[in-house]
Design a protein around this motif. Structure first.
Motif, short mmCIF file in Angstrom:
data_model
loop_
_atom_site.label_atom_id
_atom_site.label_comp_id
_atom_site.label_asym_id
_atom_site.label_seq_id
_atom_site.Cartn_x
_atom_site.Cartn_y
_atom_site.Cartn_z
N THR A 1 0.87 -1.18 0.00
CA THR A 1 0.00 0.00 0.00
C THR A 1 0.91 1.23 0.00
N ILE A 2 0.61 2.13 -0.92
CA ILE A 2 1.50 3.26 -1.21
C ILE A 2 0.67 4.54 -1.18
N MET A 3 1.29 5.64 -0.76
CA MET A 3 0.55 6.90 -0.80
C MET A 3 1.39 7.97 -1.51
N VAL A 4 0.70 8.85 -2.19
CA VAL A 4 1.36 10.02 -2.79
C VAL A 4 0.62 11.28 -2.36
N GLY A 5 1.35 12.40 -2.41
CA GLY A 5 0.72 13.67 -2.08
C GLY A 5 0.96 14.08 -0.64
N TYR A 6 2.16 13.78 -0.11
CA TYR A 6 2.51 14.31 1.22
C TYR A 6 2.81 15.80 1.05
N PRO A 7 2.37 16.63 1.99
CA PRO A 7 2.48 18.07 1.77
C PRO A 7 3.92 18.58 1.71
N TRP A 8 4.87 17.78 2.17
CA TRP A 8 6.26 18.22 2.14
C TRP A 8 7.03 17.58 0.98
N GLU A 9 6.43 16.63 0.27
CA GLU A 9 7.18 15.92 -0.78
C GLU A 9 7.17 16.69 -2.09
N THR A 10 8.34 16.67 -2.76
CA THR A 10 8.45 17.26 -4.10
C THR A 10 8.06 16.21 -5.14
N LYS A 11 7.99 16.67 -6.37
CA LYS A 11 7.66 15.73 -7.46
C LYS A 11 8.73 14.64 -7.55
N ASP A 12 9.99 15.02 -7.36
CA ASP A 12 11.07 14.01 -7.41
C ASP A 12 10.87 12.96 -6.31
N ASP A 13 10.45 13.41 -5.13
CA ASP A 13 10.21 12.46 -4.03
C ASP A 13 9.11 11.48 -4.42
N ALA A 14 8.01 12.02 -4.97
CA ALA A 14 6.87 11.16 -5.33
C ALA A 14 7.28 10.18 -6.44
N LEU A 15 8.09 10.67 -7.39
CA LEU A 15 8.53 9.79 -8.48
C LEU A 15 9.47 8.70 -7.97
#
Ligand code: SF4
Length: 482
Positions: free
Chosen positions: A348-362
């Motif tokens: 189970t994975i989540m995206v869209g943490y308020p501190w994460e950049t696009k590079d982090d999400a990728l």
């Protein structure tokens, strides 16, 4: 006295994931999780002599008219409903409508949102009682005994008296789960429930613990309901499984405890399954730091087919901020230990943490893709981060001004769009990455491995069902992009 445990129909972009869901979404290809604690409540009340109606109009996909017909036909004295942040306002309107149809009925709300903000619902709706904390079964019995026999109310209940709002203080999770009767599967319509990762029908759910021994992840809405962990004994779960096999010929069980117990408890349980010689497929939620080389083979021997692990993010900074208690290197190591033992891995994975950049999400996307491609994971689910009231993440979001919406705009917390502002992403970027993570399945190596793994009809049917589910999820997130 007649009580109806009820999930009324809700209006939104798809079918709501409400009962037993730690996160809320609208699904276009829905499947329904067995609401284990409300089902336990229904059973406990019946055993104690109450007339109980199990009404899941969400899982039965009733229309509003059908629901109102049920109300008129059953005429319950009390209706208890589980609610969650994105649909709390709908439940306020539903209570209004219920009381127009049945003016004498008393309505009870329960769930993580009303545990965090009970006064809000007392002020904004005609709800009669609110049960806070997650022991709906014990507290509902206490509340009904209070109404019928003037039993003293336990801590954790909100009520009205002479026009004033009152409460019995902070809820206490001091009830012994071993004293609960096993869930009455007929009463609670067990055949309605089963997610797409089930493979061997007939299947069902159990929930041996409430809810997680870790209970620290800042985003986890059920830590609001269950800040401390309790579990039944391994023998109790084994006896329940006995009953499920004998009465319903169950072939597969998913235990939906937030995190399945580990250590001596787990060894005892696995040994018990082996000794009783069940031919059973088992699944559970687990943690990367709980799996190790000594327990995994025993779990496999006991029949564990699949473990669900919360990967959450491939970024150590994020795992630390979430109080996940795991290291990035635990992820691949844990997957490998499970797979080497022959146990499937569901991430189970989540995206869209308020501190994460696009590079982090990728980076998270890339890790998911690699794990699937290398055969270290078999399936995944990807969601957008939501901070529900009552969680530490929600508190941080308010304090740091991360929210795009005002507290109170609860309908926006339904995962249709992200609720946070991001350092360098637009909401549509987050939805796209979430969608792309689902597509991470589509590597030639992964697809070939799945095809080569087909051995029988169950495998083929499962693969077809899983493929349909992935397409459904991709469509869910594509529809939601701004
Ligand atoms: S490990 Fe899972 S169930 Fe436990 S607190 Fe974290 S997210 Fe919740």
């Amino acid at each position: 006295m007649k009580i109806m445990i009820s999930y009324p129909p809700l209006i939104g972009d798809g079918t709501p994931t409400l009962g037993q869901n730690r996160q809320f979404q609208w699904f276009h290809n829905p499947s329904f999780i067995y609401p284990m604690v409300p089902a336990s409540a229904a059973t406990l009340l019946k055993v104690n002599g109450y007339d109980v109606v199990w009404n899941d109009s969400i899982a039965e996909m009733h229309t509003q008219k059908q629901y109102e017909d049920i109300l008129i036909r059953e005429k319950p004295d009390i209706i208890a409903m589980e609610t969650k942040t994105p649909v709390i306002k709908q439940h306020w309107s539903i209570i209004e409508r219920i009381k127009q149809i049945l003016p004498e009925v008393k309505v009870i709300l329960m769930g993580d949102h009303v545990t965090a903000m009970p006064e809000e619902s007392m002020l904004n709706s005609k709800v009669d009682y609110i049960i806070t904390g997650g022991d709906y079964d014990f507290l509902l019995l206490n509340l009904l005994n209070h109404v019928r026999k003037s039993e003293a109310l336990e801590p954790g209940i909100w009520y009205r008296e002479n026009g004033n709002i009152k409460n019995t203080g902070k809820f206490q999770l001091n009830h012994d789960l071993n004293k609960l009767p096993f869930i009455d599967r007929e009463l609670t319509k067990w055949k309605l429930y089963g997610e797409k990762f089930f493979k061997y029908a007939p299947y069902t759910y159990t929930m041996v613990g409430r809810d997680c021994p870790w209970a620290k992840c800042t985003f986890c809405s059920w830590t609001t309901l269950y800040p401390n962990f309790r579990t039944r004994t391994p023998e109790s779960l084994l006896d329940e499984i006995d009953l499920l096999i004998k009465n319903y010929k169950i072939r597969e069980i998913f235990d939906d405890t937030g995190t399945f117990p580990r250590g001596e408890w787990l060894k005892k349980f696995c040994q018990g399954v082996i000794d009783r010689n069940y031919k059973l497929s088992l699944m559970a939620n687990f943690r990367f730091d709980y799996i190790n080389e000594s327990i995994a083979p025993l779990m496999k021997k006991a029949g564990f087919r699949l473990l669900k692990f919360g990967l959450e993010s491939a970024n150590q900074g994020t795992l630390d901020r979430l109080c996940k208690g795991t290291k990035v290197e635990d992820i691949e190591r844990g997957c490998k230990i499970a797979k080497d033992a022959g146990i499937g891995v569901h991430l189970t994975i989540m995206v869209g943490y308020p501190w994460e950049t696009k590079d982090d999400a990728l980076r998270t996307y890339e890790m998911a893709r690699k794990l699937l491609d290398k055969g270290l994971a078999d399936m995944l689910q990807s969601t957008v981060v939501i901070a529900y009231p009552g969680t530490p993440l929600y508190k941080q979001a308010v304090e740091n001004n991360w929210l795009r919406f005002k507290p109170g705009e609860w309908e926006k917390f339904d995962m249709t769009i992200p609720i946070f502002n991001f350092p360098d992403m637009q909401p549509a970027d987050v939805m796209k990455i979430c969608d792309d993570i689902y597509k991470a399945f589509m590597t030639p190596r992964f697809i070939m491995r799945q095809i080569l793994s087909i051995r029988n009809f169950d495998d083929l049917a499962f693969l077809f069902k899983a493929g349909k589910a992935v397409i459904g999820h991709i469509l869910d997130f594509q529809r939601k992009k701004e």
